[in-house]
Design a protein around this motif. Structure first.
Motif, short mmCIF file in Angstrom:
data_model
loop_
_atom_site.label_atom_id
_atom_site.label_comp_id
_atom_site.label_asym_id
_atom_site.label_seq_id
_atom_site.Cartn_x
_atom_site.Cartn_y
_atom_site.Cartn_z
N PHE A 158 15.53 19.23 -20.95
CA PHE A 158 16.27 19.04 -22.20
C PHE A 158 15.57 19.73 -23.38
O PHE A 158 16.23 20.21 -24.29
CB PHE A 158 16.56 17.56 -22.47
CG PHE A 158 15.39 16.73 -22.89
CD1 PHE A 158 15.09 16.54 -24.23
CD2 PHE A 158 14.58 16.13 -21.94
CE1 PHE A 158 14.01 15.76 -24.62
CE2 PHE A 158 13.49 15.35 -22.32
CZ PHE A 158 13.20 15.17 -23.66
N ILE A 159 14.24 19.82 -23.35
CA ILE A 159 13.51 20.53 -24.41
C ILE A 159 13.75 22.03 -24.27
O ILE A 159 13.96 22.74 -25.26
CB ILE A 159 11.98 20.24 -24.34
CG1 ILE A 159 11.70 18.75 -24.51
CG2 ILE A 159 11.23 21.08 -25.36
CD1 ILE A 159 11.74 18.22 -25.91
N LYS A 173 9.43 24.17 -29.04
CA LYS A 173 8.39 23.33 -28.43
C LYS A 173 8.18 23.81 -27.00
O LYS A 173 9.14 23.97 -26.26
CB LYS A 173 8.84 21.86 -28.39
CG LYS A 173 8.96 21.20 -29.73
CD LYS A 173 9.36 19.74 -29.54
CE LYS A 173 9.99 19.18 -30.79
NZ LYS A 173 11.42 19.08 -30.74
N SER A 174 6.93 24.02 -26.62
CA SER A 174 6.62 24.41 -25.25
C SER A 174 6.70 23.16 -24.38
O SER A 174 6.05 22.17 -24.66
CB SER A 174 5.23 25.02 -25.19
OG SER A 174 4.99 25.49 -23.89
N GLU A 189 17.08 22.79 -25.57
CA GLU A 189 17.03 22.72 -27.02
C GLU A 189 16.47 24.04 -27.60
O GLU A 189 16.98 24.56 -28.58
CB GLU A 189 16.16 21.54 -27.43
CG GLU A 189 16.35 21.08 -28.84
CD GLU A 189 15.61 19.76 -29.10
OE1 GLU A 189 14.37 19.74 -28.93
OE2 GLU A 189 16.28 18.79 -29.47
N ASN A 190 15.42 24.57 -26.96
CA ASN A 190 14.84 25.85 -27.39
C ASN A 190 15.89 26.97 -27.32
O ASN A 190 16.01 27.77 -28.25
CB ASN A 190 13.64 26.22 -26.53
CG ASN A 190 12.45 25.31 -26.77
OD1 ASN A 190 12.31 24.71 -27.81
ND2 ASN A 190 11.59 25.22 -25.76
N ILE A 191 16.62 27.01 -26.23
CA ILE A 191 17.67 28.02 -26.06
C ILE A 191 18.71 27.85 -27.18
O ILE A 191 19.16 28.83 -27.78
CB ILE A 191 18.34 27.90 -24.67
CG1 ILE A 191 17.34 28.28 -23.57
CG2 ILE A 191 19.60 28.78 -24.59
CD1 ILE A 191 17.79 27.90 -22.17
N ASN A 192 19.04 26.61 -27.46
CA ASN A 192 20.03 26.32 -28.51
C ASN A 192 19.56 26.77 -29.89
O ASN A 192 20.35 27.22 -30.71
CB ASN A 192 20.40 24.84 -28.50
CG ASN A 192 21.67 24.58 -29.26
OD1 ASN A 192 22.66 25.29 -29.11
ND2 ASN A 192 21.64 23.58 -30.11
N TYR A 193 18.25 26.68 -30.15
CA TYR A 193 17.72 27.17 -31.43
C TYR A 193 17.99 28.67 -31.59
O TYR A 193 18.37 29.13 -32.65
CB TYR A 193 16.21 26.93 -31.54
CG TYR A 193 15.81 25.47 -31.62
CD1 TYR A 193 16.61 24.53 -32.26
CD2 TYR A 193 14.61 25.05 -31.07
CE1 TYR A 193 16.22 23.20 -32.33
CE2 TYR A 193 14.21 23.71 -31.14
CZ TYR A 193 15.02 22.80 -31.77
OH TYR A 193 14.64 21.49 -31.85
#
Length: 170
Positions: free
Chosen positions: A89-90, A83-84, A93-97
């Motif tokens: 925290f988003i 998600k851009s 989350e992107n890094i974690n994906y």
């Protein structure tokens, strides 16, 4: 002024990161620009182009990593949930994906960075290690998409084991 071992190690890792950073940025650009032509231009400003930015700043929102991950033939592929957002925290989350994808494609666990290594810039060298390992693994998965490999090549030659001395042969 005396330095301790932690300072020396941090300085050494930072020095290695600074040497690797241009190669990693070039790799990312070469792989991604044909699939996402406008991706890197969004990071450029009127005073700086994307390639003048620090690698950590370039990757911090997770978009480049997720776009890279989306090119990997993996099912499931967590990077498709990107998600851009400008919310921290988003972005984490992107890094974690991307980190989850690295585990799914069997990158060695000790070569995968932690989210804070990138997001807080606490270990930028580990991010480079991860991306070099990633380039080797995905090149084997799909050399047409991932034609390049960065970093040292994995050695596949077994070391020579010396013969046992006669007095130890049983």
């Amino acid at each position: 002024m005396s330095k301790n071992l932690d300072d020396d190690l941090t300085e050494s890792r930072l020095s290695r990161y600074n040497k690797l950073q241009p190669d990693v940025k070039e790799y990312l650009y070469n792989i991604l620009s044909s699939h996402y032509p406008n991706l890197f231009s969004k990071y450029s400003t009127t005073t700086k182009s994307y390639n003048q930015l620090d690698l950590i700043e370039l990757l911090k929102d997770g978009e480049i990593l997720c776009k890279l991950g989306q090119l990997v033939p993996s099912t499931p592929n967590p990077t498709t949930r990107f998600k851009s957002s400008s919310m921290p925290f988003i972005q984490m989350e992107n890094i974690n994906y991307f980190i989850q994808l690295c585990a799914l494609i069997n990158l060695p666990q000790d070569e995968i960075f932690q989210t804070i290594d990138l997001f807080e810039g606490s270990d930028p060298y580990q991010v480079c290690i991860n991306l070099m390992s990633f380039s080797r693994v995905v090149h084997n998965l799909d050399p047409n998409v991932f034609g390049e490999v960065i970093g040292p090549k994995k050695v596949r030659v077994k070391p020579v084991v010396p013969n046992k001395p006669r007095n130890l042969k049983g």
